[in-house]
Write an enzyme that holds these catalytic residues in place. Structure first.
Site, PDB file in Angstrom:
ATOM      1  N   HIS A   1      -3.650   7.255   1.205  1.00  0.00           N
ATOM      2  CA  HIS A   1      -4.285   5.468   0.796  1.00  0.00           C
ATOM      3  C   HIS A   1      -5.132   4.840   1.549  1.00  0.00           C
ATOM      4  O   HIS A   1      -5.757   5.735   2.507  1.00  0.00           O
ATOM      5  CB  HIS A   1      -3.311   4.943   1.371  1.00  0.00           C
ATOM      6  CG  HIS A   1      -3.167   3.198   0.900  1.00  0.00           C
ATOM      7  ND1 HIS A   1      -3.594   2.491   0.212  1.00  0.00           N
ATOM      8  CD2 HIS A   1      -3.655   2.536   1.632  1.00  0.00           C
ATOM      9  CE1 HIS A   1      -4.157   1.438  -0.028  1.00  0.00           C
ATOM     10  NE2 HIS A   1      -3.892   1.092   1.560  1.00  0.00           N
TER      11      HIS A   1
ATOM     12  N   CYS B   1      -0.076  -1.162   0.062  1.00  0.00           N
ATOM     13  CA  CYS B   1       0.565   0.242  -0.209  1.00  0.00           C
ATOM     14  C   CYS B   1       0.560   0.928  -0.320  1.00  0.00           C
ATOM     15  O   CYS B   1       0.336   2.050  -0.896  1.00  0.00           O
ATOM     16  CB  CYS B   1      -0.819  -0.084   1.436  1.00  0.00           C
ATOM     17  SG  CYS B   1      -2.201  -0.979   0.943  1.00  0.00           S
TER      18      CYS B   1
ATOM     19  N   ASN C   1      -9.903  -0.575  -1.194  1.00  0.00           N
ATOM     20  CA  ASN C   1      -9.144  -0.596  -1.067  1.00  0.00           C
ATOM     21  C   ASN C   1      -7.929  -1.160  -2.423  1.00  0.00           C
ATOM     22  O   ASN C   1      -7.796  -2.485  -2.613  1.00  0.00           O
ATOM     23  CB  ASN C   1      -7.883  -1.284  -0.126  1.00  0.00           C
ATOM     24  CG  ASN C   1      -6.650  -0.974   0.486  1.00  0.00           C
ATOM     25  OD1 ASN C   1      -6.166  -1.029  -0.799  1.00  0.00           O
ATOM     26  ND2 ASN C   1      -6.362  -2.014   1.228  1.00  0.00           N
TER      27      ASN C   1
HETATM   28  N1  COA Z   1     -18.401  -9.751   7.183  1.00  0.00           N
HETATM   29  C1  COA Z   1     -19.171 -10.048   8.075  1.00  0.00           C
HETATM   30  N2  COA Z   1     -18.758 -10.543   9.618  1.00  0.00           N
HETATM   31  C2  COA Z   1     -16.904 -10.524   9.440  1.00  0.00           C
HETATM   32  C3  COA Z   1     -16.332 -10.203   8.371  1.00  0.00           C
HETATM   33  C4  COA Z   1     -17.145  -9.554   7.377  1.00  0.00           C
HETATM   34  N3  COA Z   1     -16.799  -9.880   5.752  1.00  0.00           N
HETATM   35  N4  COA Z   1     -14.648  -9.988   8.464  1.00  0.00           N
HETATM   36  C5  COA Z   1     -15.096 -10.550   9.724  1.00  0.00           C
HETATM   37  N5  COA Z   1     -16.237 -10.615  10.128  1.00  0.00           N
HETATM   38  C6  COA Z   1     -16.219 -10.629  11.613  1.00  0.00           C
HETATM   39  C7  COA Z   1     -15.200 -11.394  12.014  1.00  0.00           C
HETATM   40  O1  COA Z   1     -15.122 -12.742  12.129  1.00  0.00           O
HETATM   41  C8  COA Z   1     -15.884 -11.204  13.767  1.00  0.00           C
HETATM   42  O2  COA Z   1     -16.364 -12.333  13.513  1.00  0.00           O
HETATM   43  P1  COA Z   1     -16.492 -12.940  15.689  1.00  0.00           P
HETATM   44  O3  COA Z   1     -16.624 -11.763  16.573  1.00  0.00           O
HETATM   45  O4  COA Z   1     -17.547 -13.763  15.855  1.00  0.00           O
HETATM   46  O5  COA Z   1     -15.432 -13.126  15.711  1.00  0.00           O
HETATM   47  C9  COA Z   1     -16.503  -9.403  13.796  1.00  0.00           C
HETATM   48  O6  COA Z   1     -16.834 -10.372  12.859  1.00  0.00           O
HETATM   49  C10 COA Z   1     -15.826  -8.965  14.377  1.00  0.00           C
HETATM   50  O7  COA Z   1     -14.547  -8.659  13.884  1.00  0.00           O
HETATM   51  P2  COA Z   1     -13.941  -7.838  14.526  1.00  0.00           P
HETATM   52  O8  COA Z   1     -12.551  -8.491  14.423  1.00  0.00           O
HETATM   53  O9  COA Z   1     -14.015  -6.999  15.840  1.00  0.00           O
HETATM   54  O10 COA Z   1     -14.383  -6.056  13.538  1.00  0.00           O
HETATM   55  P3  COA Z   1     -13.648  -4.674  13.381  1.00  0.00           P
HETATM   56  O11 COA Z   1     -14.338  -3.959  13.629  1.00  0.00           O
HETATM   57  O12 COA Z   1     -12.177  -5.233  13.745  1.00  0.00           O
HETATM   58  O13 COA Z   1     -13.097  -4.761  11.882  1.00  0.00           O
HETATM   59  C11 COA Z   1     -11.583  -5.004  10.044  1.00  0.00           C
HETATM   60  C12 COA Z   1     -12.633  -5.589  10.977  1.00  0.00           C
HETATM   61  C13 COA Z   1     -11.281  -6.071   8.442  1.00  0.00           C
HETATM   62  C14 COA Z   1     -12.253  -4.093   9.029  1.00  0.00           C
HETATM   63  C15 COA Z   1     -11.078  -3.966  10.674  1.00  0.00           C
HETATM   64  O14 COA Z   1     -10.297  -4.699  11.646  1.00  0.00           O
HETATM   65  C16 COA Z   1      -9.679  -2.803   9.299  1.00  0.00           C
HETATM   66  O15 COA Z   1     -11.040  -2.146   8.775  1.00  0.00           O
HETATM   67  N6  COA Z   1      -8.792  -2.982   9.909  1.00  0.00           N
HETATM   68  C17 COA Z   1      -7.860  -2.348   8.894  1.00  0.00           C
HETATM   69  C18 COA Z   1      -7.630  -2.881   7.569  1.00  0.00           C
HETATM   70  C19 COA Z   1      -7.057  -2.771   6.526  1.00  0.00           C
HETATM   71  O16 COA Z   1      -7.432  -1.180   6.007  1.00  0.00           O
HETATM   72  N7  COA Z   1      -6.191  -3.351   5.767  1.00  0.00           N
HETATM   73  C20 COA Z   1      -5.346  -2.973   4.944  1.00  0.00           C
HETATM   74  C21 COA Z   1      -4.640  -2.249   5.409  1.00  0.00           C
HETATM   75  S1  COA Z   1      -4.398  -1.014   4.005  1.00  0.00           S
END
Ligand code: COA
Length: 331
Positions: free
Chosen positions: A258, A113, A288
């Site tokens: 980004h 990224c 992304n």
């Molecule tokens: N749809 C529905 N549920 C989903 C899911 C999806 N696409 N992906 C994950 N979940 C679930 C998880 O399994 C988890 O379930 P559980 O509670 O039964 O274990 C639940 O949603 C919540 O997960 P959590 O980790 O609390 O979610 P979050 O609020 O942290 O959001 C991301 C997850 C990935 C959106 C978040 O962590 C994020 O934005 N991280 C940065 C990602 C990013 O920008 N990456 C690229 C960087 S360059």
């Protein structure tokens, strides 16, 4: 020494638009979950016959047309991607071939990224020292073919999209304009927090049915840690750019971050103290697109008239590695 200016930009995304509802028919997810967590509504995916190099070619031809240049006017290609069309050679040579060129250097930058800003730093150094005059800087990705489109991969599959964005860069003698600085950072202690393990020559054999069965050829992410570090380190990189150039947040015309996640961009905006109109966000349309996200957003911002000659542009990125970076540009 001359400074580096942006001569023209261009972007291209595949025609196929994939909605959150379409994803929810492939895996256990929902439009509401995706929009709330990331701000993404749609992303573009390639169709048969499209490749990273073909997307990059289409974006390049748009930028060349805007600059009234031909492919043969380019001196060098800096190609940033984490989703190359092949294991080797790098994608730069495939784009070179698609442009009908045979005799210019092509370097690949593998900084995910942060790739576009890392690539900008390389191009800027070459242009300032006079090694190359017209550099084609490319960010291009095809994520869709690598995503695990089942519930197992839903935490990453809903976030990433395909696309390409480019900038044609060259020297300017106007001392008030051009790239003012680039700041690059990396911390490999976090390498496995967002990575694709295989294929890789750390494995013998470097790809196997077992590796595939275990899903180790898919992107794996510790979403919470990525979120936490991005929210801290992207603002730090912006502060480095501001301090190095003795500028304040109020001086920034436009921050093009980004496009990782709307919530991360909101944290960056808050940490720096920027108004909504100072931050460009288009993640809702493209998801992304890794190294392509900044040049796609920059080109859209330019088409919307968000930058005028003399304005101050700041770029910031964060991603796998972890790597993060910023650039300040007097437009
Ligand atoms: N749809 C529905 N549920 C989903 C899911 C999806 N696409 N992906 C994950 N979940 C679930 C998880 O399994 C988890 O379930 P559980 O509670 O039964 O274990 C639940 O949603 C919540 O997960 P959590 O980790 O609390 O979610 P979050 O609020 O942290 O959001 C991301 C997850 C990935 C959106 C978040 O962590 C994020 O934005 N991280 C940065 C990602 C990013 O920008 N990456 C690229 C960087 S360059």
């Amino acid at each position: 020494m001359p400074r580096t200016e942006f001569i023209a930009t261009g972007f291209h995304v595949p025609d196929r638009v994939v909605t959150n509802d379409e994803l929810s028919r492939m895996m256990d997810t929902s439009d509401e979950w995706i929009r709330q967590r990331s701000g993404i509504r749609t992303r573009h995916w390639v169709s048969d016959g499209e490749t990273g190099a073909s997307l990059a070619r289409a974006a390049t031809l748009k930028a060349l047309a805007r600059a009234s240049l031909k492919p043969s006017d380019l001196d060098c290609i800096v190609y940033c991607t984490c989703t190359p069309d092949h294991f080797e050679p790098g994608n730069g040579v495939f784009l070179e071939r698609e442009l009908g060129l045979t005799d210019i250097p092509a370097i690949d930058v593998r900084n995910q990224c942060s790739g576009f800003i890392y690539g900008l730093s390389v191009a800027d150094a070459w242009i300032r020292t006079g090694q190359y005059r017209r550099v084609l800087l490319v960010g291009a990705e095809v994520h869709s073919r690598g995503l695990d489109k089942t519930t197992r991969g839903r935490d990453t599959a809903v976030l990433f999209g395909d696309g390409a964005g480019v900038a044609i860069l060259g020297p300017t003698d106007d001392p008030r304009r051009g790239v003012l600085s680039t700041h690059l950072f990396a911390d490999g202690r976090h390498a496995e927090k967002l990575w694709v393990d295989a294929p890789g020559l750390a494995h013998d054999p470097y790809i196997s049915e077992e590796l595939i069965r275990e899903g180790r050829h898919r992107a794996v992410m510790d979403g919470r840690d990525v979120f936490k570090f991005a929210s801290i380190l992207m603002p730090q990189s912006v502060v480095a750019a501001l301090q190095a150039n003795c500028i304040t947040p109020a001086d920034v015309t436009l921050l093009v971050p980004h496009q990782a996640n709307r919530r991360i961009m909101e944290m960056v905006q808050k940490a720096i103290g920027l108004r909504d109109d100072q931050v460009y966000v288009n993640i809702e349309k493209y998801g992304n697109t890794t190294a392509a996200s900044i040049p796609i957003a920059l080109d859209e911002a330019l088409c919307e008239g968000r930058l005028e000659r003399g304005d101050l542009l700041v770029l910031t990125a964060f991603g796998s590695g972890f790597t993060w970076a910023s650039a300040a540009v007097r437009w």
